[in-house]
Scaffold this active site. Structure first.
Site, PDB file in Angstrom:
ATOM      1  N   ARG A 167      54.928 -15.078  47.271  1.00  0.00           N
ATOM      2  CA  ARG A 167      55.365 -16.331  47.896  1.00  0.00           C
ATOM      3  C   ARG A 167      54.771 -16.630  49.260  1.00  0.00           C
ATOM      4  O   ARG A 167      54.840 -17.762  49.726  1.00  0.00           O
ATOM      5  CB  ARG A 167      56.899 -16.339  47.988  1.00  0.00           C
ATOM      6  CG  ARG A 167      57.570 -16.577  46.647  1.00  0.00           C
ATOM      7  CD  ARG A 167      59.027 -16.206  46.681  1.00  0.00           C
ATOM      8  NE  ARG A 167      59.163 -14.770  46.924  1.00  0.00           N
ATOM      9  CZ  ARG A 167      60.314 -14.111  46.925  1.00  0.00           C
ATOM     10  NH1 ARG A 167      61.433 -14.755  46.730  1.00  0.00           N
ATOM     11  NH2 ARG A 167      60.332 -12.806  47.135  1.00  0.00           N
ATOM     12  N   TYR A 203      68.556  -0.755  38.947  1.00  0.00           N
ATOM     13  CA  TYR A 203      68.758  -2.166  38.595  1.00  0.00           C
ATOM     14  C   TYR A 203      69.526  -2.296  37.277  1.00  0.00           C
ATOM     15  O   TYR A 203      70.365  -3.186  37.115  1.00  0.00           O
ATOM     16  CB  TYR A 203      67.409  -2.901  38.521  1.00  0.00           C
ATOM     17  CG  TYR A 203      66.769  -3.021  39.888  1.00  0.00           C
ATOM     18  CD1 TYR A 203      67.108  -4.057  40.753  1.00  0.00           C
ATOM     19  CD2 TYR A 203      65.859  -2.066  40.340  1.00  0.00           C
ATOM     20  CE1 TYR A 203      66.550  -4.154  42.020  1.00  0.00           C
ATOM     21  CE2 TYR A 203      65.293  -2.149  41.611  1.00  0.00           C
ATOM     22  CZ  TYR A 203      65.650  -3.195  42.445  1.00  0.00           C
ATOM     23  OH  TYR A 203      65.109  -3.265  43.700  1.00  0.00           O
ATOM     24  N   ARG A 212      53.942 -21.225  41.058  1.00  0.00           N
ATOM     25  CA  ARG A 212      55.329 -20.827  40.820  1.00  0.00           C
ATOM     26  C   ARG A 212      56.255 -22.017  40.580  1.00  0.00           C
ATOM     27  O   ARG A 212      57.183 -21.928  39.781  1.00  0.00           O
ATOM     28  CB  ARG A 212      55.808 -19.996  42.024  1.00  0.00           C
ATOM     29  CG  ARG A 212      57.246 -19.526  41.991  1.00  0.00           C
ATOM     30  CD  ARG A 212      57.445 -18.433  40.967  1.00  0.00           C
ATOM     31  NE  ARG A 212      58.829 -17.976  40.960  1.00  0.00           N
ATOM     32  CZ  ARG A 212      59.803 -18.552  40.259  1.00  0.00           C
ATOM     33  NH1 ARG A 212      59.561 -19.613  39.514  1.00  0.00           N
ATOM     34  NH2 ARG A 212      61.025 -18.063  40.297  1.00  0.00           N
ATOM     35  N   ASP A 270      56.284  -7.357  36.966  1.00  0.00           N
ATOM     36  CA  ASP A 270      57.432  -6.861  37.713  1.00  0.00           C
ATOM     37  C   ASP A 270      57.925  -5.569  37.066  1.00  0.00           C
ATOM     38  O   ASP A 270      57.748  -5.378  35.860  1.00  0.00           O
ATOM     39  CB  ASP A 270      58.572  -7.888  37.745  1.00  0.00           C
ATOM     40  CG  ASP A 270      59.573  -7.544  38.839  1.00  0.00           C
ATOM     41  OD1 ASP A 270      59.340  -7.920  39.997  1.00  0.00           O
ATOM     42  OD2 ASP A 270      60.573  -6.864  38.540  1.00  0.00           O
ATOM     43  N   ARG A 287      52.481  -6.064  46.819  1.00  0.00           N
ATOM     44  CA  ARG A 287      52.935  -7.455  46.708  1.00  0.00           C
ATOM     45  C   ARG A 287      51.926  -8.434  47.308  1.00  0.00           C
ATOM     46  O   ARG A 287      52.318  -9.445  47.901  1.00  0.00           O
ATOM     47  CB  ARG A 287      54.297  -7.647  47.389  1.00  0.00           C
ATOM     48  CG  ARG A 287      55.435  -6.889  46.733  1.00  0.00           C
ATOM     49  CD  ARG A 287      55.884  -7.579  45.452  1.00  0.00           C
ATOM     50  NE  ARG A 287      57.201  -7.119  45.056  1.00  0.00           N
ATOM     51  CZ  ARG A 287      58.327  -7.813  45.232  1.00  0.00           C
ATOM     52  NH1 ARG A 287      58.295  -9.023  45.762  1.00  0.00           N
ATOM     53  NH2 ARG A 287      59.473  -7.310  44.856  1.00  0.00           N
TER      54      ARG A 287
HETATM   55  O1  CP3 Z   1      52.189  -6.320  44.175  1.00  0.00           O
HETATM   56  C1  CP3 Z   1      51.939  -7.350  43.526  1.00  0.00           C
HETATM   57  O2  CP3 Z   1      51.386  -8.357  44.013  1.00  0.00           O
HETATM   58  C2  CP3 Z   1      52.282  -7.359  42.035  1.00  0.00           C
HETATM   59  C3  CP3 Z   1      53.510  -7.970  41.698  1.00  0.00           C
HETATM   60  C4  CP3 Z   1      54.851  -7.267  41.882  1.00  0.00           C
HETATM   61  C5  CP3 Z   1      56.068  -8.004  41.841  1.00  0.00           C
HETATM   62  N1  CP3 Z   1      57.098  -7.123  41.884  1.00  0.00           N
HETATM   63  C6  CP3 Z   1      56.151  -9.469  41.751  1.00  0.00           C
HETATM   64  C7  CP3 Z   1      57.402 -10.148  42.169  1.00  0.00           C
HETATM   65  C8  CP3 Z   1      55.196  -5.914  41.994  1.00  0.00           C
HETATM   66  C9  CP3 Z   1      54.291  -4.704  42.123  1.00  0.00           C
HETATM   67  C10 CP3 Z   1      56.618  -5.845  41.982  1.00  0.00           C
HETATM   68  C11 CP3 Z   1      57.353  -4.576  42.048  1.00  0.00           C
HETATM   69  C12 CP3 Z   1      58.820  -4.597  42.191  1.00  0.00           C
HETATM   70  N2  CP3 Z   1      59.689  -5.495  41.646  1.00  0.00           N
HETATM   71  C13 CP3 Z   1      59.560  -3.591  42.866  1.00  0.00           C
HETATM   72  C14 CP3 Z   1      58.992  -2.359  43.507  1.00  0.00           C
HETATM   73  C15 CP3 Z   1      58.380  -2.632  44.831  1.00  0.00           C
HETATM   74  C16 CP3 Z   1      59.331  -3.150  45.865  1.00  0.00           C
HETATM   75  O3  CP3 Z   1      59.094  -4.258  46.355  1.00  0.00           O
HETATM   76  O4  CP3 Z   1      60.308  -2.440  46.199  1.00  0.00           O
HETATM   77  C17 CP3 Z   1      60.928  -3.951  42.755  1.00  0.00           C
HETATM   78  C18 CP3 Z   1      62.083  -3.199  43.346  1.00  0.00           C
HETATM   79  C19 CP3 Z   1      61.000  -5.147  41.982  1.00  0.00           C
HETATM   80  C20 CP3 Z   1      62.230  -5.856  41.535  1.00  0.00           C
HETATM   81  C21 CP3 Z   1      62.290  -7.235  42.041  1.00  0.00           C
HETATM   82  N3  CP3 Z   1      61.448  -8.250  41.638  1.00  0.00           N
HETATM   83  C22 CP3 Z   1      63.201  -7.778  42.974  1.00  0.00           C
HETATM   84  C23 CP3 Z   1      64.296  -6.995  43.671  1.00  0.00           C
HETATM   85  C24 CP3 Z   1      62.884  -9.124  43.110  1.00  0.00           C
HETATM   86  C25 CP3 Z   1      63.648 -10.153  43.921  1.00  0.00           C
HETATM   87  C26 CP3 Z   1      63.367 -10.026  45.368  1.00  0.00           C
HETATM   88  C27 CP3 Z   1      62.140 -10.818  45.722  1.00  0.00           C
HETATM   89  O5  CP3 Z   1      61.257 -10.257  46.386  1.00  0.00           O
HETATM   90  O6  CP3 Z   1      62.113 -11.976  45.333  1.00  0.00           O
HETATM   91  C28 CP3 Z   1      61.752  -9.406  42.305  1.00  0.00           C
HETATM   92  C29 CP3 Z   1      61.054 -10.699  42.142  1.00  0.00           C
HETATM   93  C30 CP3 Z   1      59.565 -10.719  42.337  1.00  0.00           C
HETATM   94  N4  CP3 Z   1      58.692  -9.796  41.847  1.00  0.00           N
HETATM   95  C31 CP3 Z   1      58.831 -11.729  43.001  1.00  0.00           C
HETATM   96  C32 CP3 Z   1      57.474 -11.378  42.904  1.00  0.00           C
HETATM   97  C33 CP3 Z   1      56.287 -12.158  43.410  1.00  0.00           C
HETATM   98  C34 CP3 Z   1      59.427 -12.983  43.634  1.00  0.00           C
HETATM   99  C35 CP3 Z   1      59.911 -13.904  42.578  1.00  0.00           C
HETATM  100  C36 CP3 Z   1      59.437 -15.339  42.731  1.00  0.00           C
HETATM  101  O7  CP3 Z   1      58.242 -15.599  42.985  1.00  0.00           O
HETATM  102  O8  CP3 Z   1      60.279 -16.218  42.551  1.00  0.00           O
END
Ligand code: CP3
Length: 349
Positions: A35, A157, A44, A81, A31
């Site tokens: 943010r 999910y 964003r 994602d 990640r």
């Molecule tokens: O690593 C990176 O920089 C690449 C981007 C990346 C995102 N999600 C962007 C994201 C990666 C590799 C993921 C993987 C992901 N997504 C996982 C596995 C890793 C982990 O963190 O457990 C999971 C379970 C998800 C599902 C997911 N996506 C959730 C549960 C959420 C909401 C919670 C949160 O952190 O906001 C997301 C949203 C998400 N995915 C964001 C980002 C940058 C935030 C959304 C936003 O910017 O509004």
């Protein structure tokens, strides 16, 4: 066209995954785009829906490159994602502000009729377009990582309808109707192979499988729904794309991490922060290169506490093939300066 050996020689990340012991390990952070970076928030705020960011190649390219410009990590990870795969299968997926992902749940075999893996490559085409743009823009020493969620984690999910506290719905289905539930897992294996294969065709050099919720299953179910589908994905990708390293990240696998490392066939294993460093070094690193495992909240705390644990990880794991990373993704409240300090410690001691 460049030979794969030449790419490996100038990319520390590929050298470590090929088993080389490095004086200074490569570093990237799960990640690393997100943010906590003001430049990410600036992009964003101009898009209504998070998925729109994933499906706008110009924006996805930009936010992927932001942490590379700022910190010079050894790898970029495609900005996307894990939930684009359910979207590609035809499930309704939305991200709500402050709530996380919301999906129209699939809870039995009849619900699976609405899912189709055939159009995945077509529906996710903008993601592969972003990969091509990122690959063209990266500095020569930086590797490009693609990714997907593992079938089990993505299924949580899809079945729970979003993030879950206790995963009761999916466990009741998986234990009560393992044959029916396996059909969802099979669909996800097919879709995940297609999605990762398309990313590799477009230019990613490494793929990571995120199995965030691997750690909630008892052994028999872990073997059936985590190890076995992962093994099938690794086998299919290795046939189509020999030599592309695959990192498996079975978060919370604990005592089952060793079985995961050997039986899935992954190239390297990502470790969460609870994995003891002695076990990581003496058991897992003998089998595979390892990646991890600083607690992301130590990155929030920073200072001496972060430095001490980062040095303990370096001391334990630098004697074998190793990629420095966190034990899970960066959290939004992380001060960007602390990330710089961590990179300096890993690079210069
Ligand atoms: O690593 C990176 O920089 C690449 C981007 C990346 C995102 N999600 C962007 C994201 C990666 C590799 C993921 C993987 C992901 N997504 C996982 C596995 C890793 C982990 O963190 O457990 C999971 C379970 C998800 C599902 C997911 N996506 C959730 C549960 C959420 C909401 C919670 C949160 O952190 O906001 C997301 C949203 C998400 N995915 C964001 C980002 C940058 C935030 C959304 C936003 O910017 O509004």
């Amino acid at each position: 066209v460049e030979q794969p050996e030449q790419a490996i020689a100038r990319k520390p990340m590929l050298r470590a995954l090929a088993g080389e012991v490095m004086t200074r390990p490569p570093i990237w952070l799960m990640r690393q785009a997100g943010r906590y970076l003001p430049e990410y928030r600036a992009v964003r705020k101009n898009v209504a829906d998070f998925l729109e960011l994933c499906f706008s190649p110009e924006l996805a390219i930009e936010v992927t490159l932001q942490p590379i410009r700022r910190y010079g990590f050894d790898a970029a990870i495609l900005f996307c994602d894990i939930l684009v795969v359910p979207y590609g299968l035809g499930q309704k997926v939305a991200f709500r502000e402050g709530e996380g992902p919301v999906l129209e749940p699939v809870r039995n075999v009849a619900d699976l009729a609405s899912l189709d893996p055939a159009p995945v490559r077509e529906r996710l085409a903008p993601v592969y377009q972003a990969v091509r743009g990122i690959a063209a823009a990266l500095p020569l020493a930086v590797a490009l990582i693609g990714f997907a969620g593992s079938p089990w984690t993505v299924a949580t999910y899809m079945v729970e309808g979003g993030t879950s506290r206790d995963f009761q719905t999916i466990r009741l289905w998986a234990y009560g109707d393992p044959e029916g539930f396996s059909r969802l897992i099979d669909l996800l294996v097919t879709a995940t192979v297609e999605h990762l294969s398309a990313q590799i065709d477009a230019g990613v050099e490494i793929v990571q499988l995120f199995d965030t919720w691997a750690g909630i299953l008892p052994e028999a179910a872990f073997r059936r729904f985590v190890i076995e589908p992962t093994r099938r994905i690794v086998a299919a990708l290795s046939l189509r794309h020999p030599g592309v390293p695959i990192i498996g990240f079975p978060r919370g696998a604990g005592c089952l991490a060793e079985a995961y490392a050997t039986e899935t066939g992954v190239t390297a294993i990502g470790l969460d922060a609870t994995m003891p460093l002695g076990v990581a070094r003496d058991r897992l690193q003998r089998l595979r290169p390892v990646q991890g495992n600083l607690d992301p909240l130590l990155l929030v705390v920073g200072g001496a506490a972060m430095a001490a644990q980062a040095r303990a990880i370096l001391a334990a794991l630098s004697g074998g093939p190793f990629v420095f990373n966190l034990g899970h993704g960066i959290v939004p409240q992380t001060p960007p300066d602390h990330v710089q300090r961590l990179v300096d410690i890993v690079r210069h001691g």
